[in-house]
Motif scaffolding. Structure first.
Motif, mmCIF file in Angstrom:
data_model
loop_
_atom_site.group_PDB
_atom_site.id
_atom_site.type_symbol
_atom_site.label_atom_id
_atom_site.label_comp_id
_atom_site.label_asym_id
_atom_site.label_seq_id
_atom_site.Cartn_x
_atom_site.Cartn_y
_atom_site.Cartn_z
ATOM 1 N N PRO A 267 0.823 -1.208 0.000
ATOM 2 C CA PRO A 267 0.000 0.000 0.000
ATOM 3 C C PRO A 267 0.859 1.261 0.000
ATOM 4 C CG PRO A 267 -0.873 -1.592 1.561
ATOM 5 C CD PRO A 267 0.427 -2.142 1.081
ATOM 6 N N ALA A 268 0.460 2.238 -0.797
ATOM 7 C CA ALA A 268 1.250 3.457 -0.947
ATOM 8 C C ALA A 268 1.270 4.268 0.344
ATOM 9 C CB ALA A 268 0.686 4.310 -2.082
ATOM 10 N N PRO A 269 2.414 4.853 0.700
ATOM 11 C CA PRO A 269 2.464 5.734 1.879
ATOM 12 C C PRO A 269 1.578 6.960 1.681
ATOM 13 C CG PRO A 269 4.668 5.125 1.124
ATOM 14 C CD PRO A 269 3.730 4.703 0.053
ATOM 15 N N LEU A 270 1.200 7.568 2.791
ATOM 16 C CA LEU A 270 0.361 8.754 2.761
ATOM 17 C C LEU A 270 1.182 9.960 3.205
ATOM 18 C CD1 LEU A 270 -2.940 7.381 4.356
ATOM 19 C CD2 LEU A 270 -2.360 7.590 1.929
ATOM 20 N N LEU A 271 1.054 11.051 2.450
ATOM 21 C CA LEU A 271 1.753 12.295 2.768
ATOM 22 C C LEU A 271 0.776 13.263 3.400
ATOM 23 C CD1 LEU A 271 4.193 14.233 2.598
ATOM 24 C CD2 LEU A 271 3.416 14.854 0.292
ATOM 25 N N LEU A 272 1.140 13.756 4.580
ATOM 26 C CA LEU A 272 0.335 14.763 5.273
ATOM 27 C C LEU A 272 1.106 16.068 5.259
ATOM 28 C CD1 LEU A 272 0.012 11.861 6.971
ATOM 29 C CD2 LEU A 272 -1.557 13.263 8.301
ATOM 30 N N ARG A 273 0.488 17.077 4.678
ATOM 31 C CA ARG A 273 1.094 18.404 4.600
ATOM 32 C C ARG A 273 0.053 19.429 5.018
ATOM 33 N NH1 ARG A 273 4.242 19.566 -0.764
ATOM 34 N NH2 ARG A 273 5.781 18.304 0.387
ATOM 35 N N ASP A 274 0.485 20.401 5.804
ATOM 36 C CA ASP A 274 -0.445 21.408 6.298
ATOM 37 C C ASP A 274 -1.220 22.035 5.153
ATOM 38 O OD1 ASP A 274 0.401 20.920 8.846
ATOM 39 O OD2 ASP A 274 1.812 22.602 8.913
ATOM 40 N N ARG A 336 -9.857 9.536 7.584
ATOM 41 C CA ARG A 336 -9.871 9.820 9.022
ATOM 42 C C ARG A 336 -8.531 10.309 9.542
ATOM 43 N NH1 ARG A 336 -13.671 5.290 12.020
ATOM 44 N NH2 ARG A 336 -15.389 5.315 10.515
ATOM 45 N N LEU A 337 -7.486 10.155 8.767
ATOM 46 C CA LEU A 337 -6.166 10.528 9.248
ATOM 47 C C LEU A 337 -6.048 12.015 9.579
ATOM 48 C CD1 LEU A 337 -3.324 9.601 9.908
ATOM 49 C CD2 LEU A 337 -2.728 9.882 7.495
ATOM 50 N N ARG A 342 -2.979 15.250 14.956
ATOM 51 C CA ARG A 342 -2.564 16.290 15.889
ATOM 52 C C ARG A 342 -1.649 15.683 16.946
ATOM 53 N NH1 ARG A 342 -8.050 16.874 15.054
ATOM 54 N NH2 ARG A 342 -8.698 18.754 13.943
ATOM 55 N N GLY A 343 -0.689 16.469 17.382
ATOM 56 C CA GLY A 343 0.239 15.990 18.388
ATOM 57 C C GLY A 343 1.493 15.421 17.767
ATOM 58 N N ASN A 344 2.335 14.840 18.595
ATOM 59 C CA ASN A 344 3.577 14.259 18.098
ATOM 60 C C ASN A 344 3.288 12.944 17.386
ATOM 61 O OD1 ASN A 344 3.577 12.043 20.056
ATOM 62 N ND2 ASN A 344 4.092 13.605 21.575
ATOM 63 N N PRO A 345 4.258 12.395 16.644
ATOM 64 C CA PRO A 345 3.997 11.168 15.877
ATOM 65 C C PRO A 345 3.451 10.020 16.704
ATOM 66 C CG PRO A 345 6.034 12.178 15.132
ATOM 67 C CD PRO A 345 5.580 12.977 16.316
ATOM 68 N N ALA A 346 3.948 9.826 17.929
ATOM 69 C CA ALA A 346 3.455 8.719 18.755
ATOM 70 C C ALA A 346 1.981 8.896 19.094
ATOM 71 C CB ALA A 346 4.291 8.608 20.030
ATOM 72 N N SER A 351 -3.749 7.407 18.348
ATOM 73 C CA SER A 351 -5.112 7.806 18.032
ATOM 74 C C SER A 351 -5.659 7.016 16.852
ATOM 75 C CB SER A 351 -5.155 9.314 17.741
ATOM 76 O OG SER A 351 -6.444 9.715 17.342
ATOM 77 N N VAL A 352 -4.840 6.809 15.832
ATOM 78 C CA VAL A 352 -5.284 6.046 14.663
ATOM 79 C C VAL A 352 -5.596 4.603 15.051
ATOM 80 C CG1 VAL A 352 -4.596 5.137 12.415
ATOM 81 C CG2 VAL A 352 -4.074 7.507 13.007
#
Length: 394
Positions: A267-274, A336-337, A342-346, A351-352
Motif C-alpha cells: 500500500p502506498a504511503p500517505l503524505l500529510l502536509r499542512d 480519518r487521518l 494532531r500531536g507528536n507522531p506517537a 489515536s489512529v
C-alpha cells in the motif's frame, strides 16, 4: 539471580505467577468469598424449619477457594474450616452418626484435594505462559527494535499490533536507520502467519539493516532484500516456498529533504502536509512483491518527493486499511487521518490505532503496523543567519 529472572525483571517486570495484576488475578477481597459462602450455608441450616439438612452444600466452599486463590495452600485451609463447620452443623442438628454427614465430610476432603491439584496445575500453566510471553517480548525487541523519537532529520514513531492472541510479533516488519545516505526506513508484510512468517521477516530485516548502509541507491537496497529473501526461503525449506512473498515499501529521506520511495506491491504511503489533503504517494509503475520475480530482475523505480519541514509520511501494512467493521466496510485511513494528525507522531499513531479498533469493534484479525516519519531537520549553527558577524538567535 537466574538468567530468566534477570530477563523478566529487565523486560517484563514481575512474573504473572505471583504478583498482583498477573494473569487471572482476583482482587484480595475475593479471598473472603469462601467464608461468606460458608456462613450463608450455616445460616440457612440454622434458620431452616425443614428436616432436610443443607450440610452437603458446604462441598462447594473449597471449590470456590480454588477459583479465587493463587496460593496452593488456600483450598486446604478452607477445607479444614469447612470440615469444622460441617461438624458444628451436624452436632447442632443431631446428624453426626448419619450417612449424609459422613458423605459430606468425605466430599469436602475430596474437593479440597482436587482444588489443591487444580490450583497447582493452573499456576504452572500460567508460569509457562508468562515465560513464553517473556521470550516473545525479548524476540520482538531484537527483531522489531524500538524506534527512537528522532532519527537524523526526522522524528519517528511506530505502532505494532500482532493479531495472534498473546503474540508479540507476527508477519509485519518495520525498521528505520540513519545512514550516510540519509534516513532510511522499511515497512513490509510477509504473506502468511506463524513461525514461517517470523523467520521470513527476520531475514528481510537483517538484510535491510546491512543494505541500507552499504547501498547508495535505494533500488539496489530492494534488490539486496530480494536476494536475501530468496536465499532465506530456500535455506529454511519453507512449505509452499514457491508461494511465499513479501510486500514492502522503502523510503529514504536524503539530507536535502528529498524523500525517495521504492514500493514492491505494498500500500502506498500517505503524505500529510499542512493545508493540503492527504495524498497517497503512488508510483506510476507497479512492481510485484519480493519473491514473485527472480531476484536478478528486481530493479524497481524510485519515486522522489521534496519534503517541507513538518511534512509527515505514514507507512502502514494492509492490516490497517483492510480492517472491517460489522457491515464489512474497510477502515477509511486516508479520510480519518487528518482528524487524528494532531500531536507528536506517537500520539497520532495511538489515536489512529484506537480508531481502527473502534471501527472493527474487536481485536484486529490481522497484524497491523504503522510507521510515521515527520521531516524536522535540525538547524546547525553554520546555517543560522548572521548579522554584523554575530549569530542571530531564533
Amino acid at each position: 539471580m537466574s538468567a530468566t529472572g534477570w530477563i523478566r525483571e529487565r523486560f517484563a517486570g514481575p512474573a504473572p505467577g505471583g504478583a498482583p495484576g498477573g494473569t487471572g488475578t482476583w482482587p484480595r477481597t475475593a479471598l473472603a468469598l469462601p467464608f461468606i459462602g460458608m456462613a450463608l450455608v450455616v445460616a440457612l441450616n440454622y434458620f431452616s424449619d425443614t428436616e432436610v439438612t443443607v450440610e452437603p452444600a458446604l462441598t462447594a466452599v473449597p471449590a470456590l477457594a480454588a477459583v479465587v486463590s493463587r496460593r496452593t495452600w488456600y483450598p486446604l485451609l478452607i477445607g479444614l474450616c469447612t470440615e469444622a463447620a460441617a461438624f458444628l452443623m451436624a452436632l447442632y442438628s443431631g446428624s453426626l452418626g448419619e450417612s449424609v454427614h459422613s458423605a459430606t465430610v468425605f466430599a469436602i476432603v475430596l474437593v479440597a484435594a482436587i482444588g489443591w491439584v487444580s490450583t497447582t496445575l493452573r499456576l504452572r500453566q500460567e508460569k509457562a505462559l508468562a515465560d513464553a510471553q517473556l521470550v516473545a517480548e525479548v524476540a520482538r525487541r531484537v527483531l522489531l527494535r524500538p524506534v527512537p523519537d528522532r532519527v537524523g532529520s526526522v522524528r519517528a514513531a511506530v505502532h505494532y499490533a500482532a493479531a495472534a492472541a498473546h503474540a508479540r510479533i507476527g508477519g509485519d516488519l518495520y525498521e528505520i536507520v540513519n545512514t550516510r545516505h540519509g534516513v532510511r526506513a522499511v515497512v513490509g508484510d510477509v504473506r502468511g502467519k506463524g513461525l514461517n512468517a517470523v523467520e521470513t521477516a527476520a531475514a528481510v530485516l537483517g538484510a535491510f539493516r546491512e543494505a541500507a548502509h552499504q547501498e547508495a541507491a535505494l533500488e539496489r537496497v530492494a534488490g539486496w532484500l530480494a536476494v536475501s529473501l530468496d536465499r532465506a526461503l530456500h535455506e529454511n525449506d519453507h512449505p509452499g516456498v514457491e508461494e511465499e512473498f513479501v510486500t514492502l515499501v522503502l523510503i529514504g529521506v536524503r539530507p536535502d529533504g528529498t524523500a525517495e520511495i521504492v514500493n514492491c506491491g505494498h500500500p502506498a504511503p500517505l503524505l500529510l502536509r499542512d493545508s493540503e489533503a492527504v495524498r497517497a504517494l503512488e508510483l506510476a509503475e507497479t512492481v510485484p512483491p519480493l519473491g514473485v520475480l527472480d531476484p536478478g530482475d528486481v530493479c524497481p523505480p524510485v519515486h522522489r518527493v521534496p519534503l517541507l519541514p513538518g511534512d509527515r509520511v505514514l507507512l502502514f501494512t494492509d492490516g490497517v486499511i483492510e480492517a472491517r467493521d460489522r457491515a464489512g466496510s474497510f477502515y477509511p485511513l486516508a479520510e480519518r487521518l487528518p482528524d487524528r494528525a494532531r500531536g507528536n507522531p506517537a500520539e497520532v499513531l495511538r489515536s489512529v490505532h484506537e480508531d481502527v479498533v473502534r471501527h472493527v469493534g474487536k481485536q484486529l484479525g490481522d497484524d497491523a503496523a504503522m510507521l510515521l516519519l515527520q521531516y524536522d531537520p535540525v538547524v546547525t549553527l553554520h546555517e543560522l543567519p548572521q548579522q554584523n558577524g554575530h549569530l542571530t538567535r531564533r
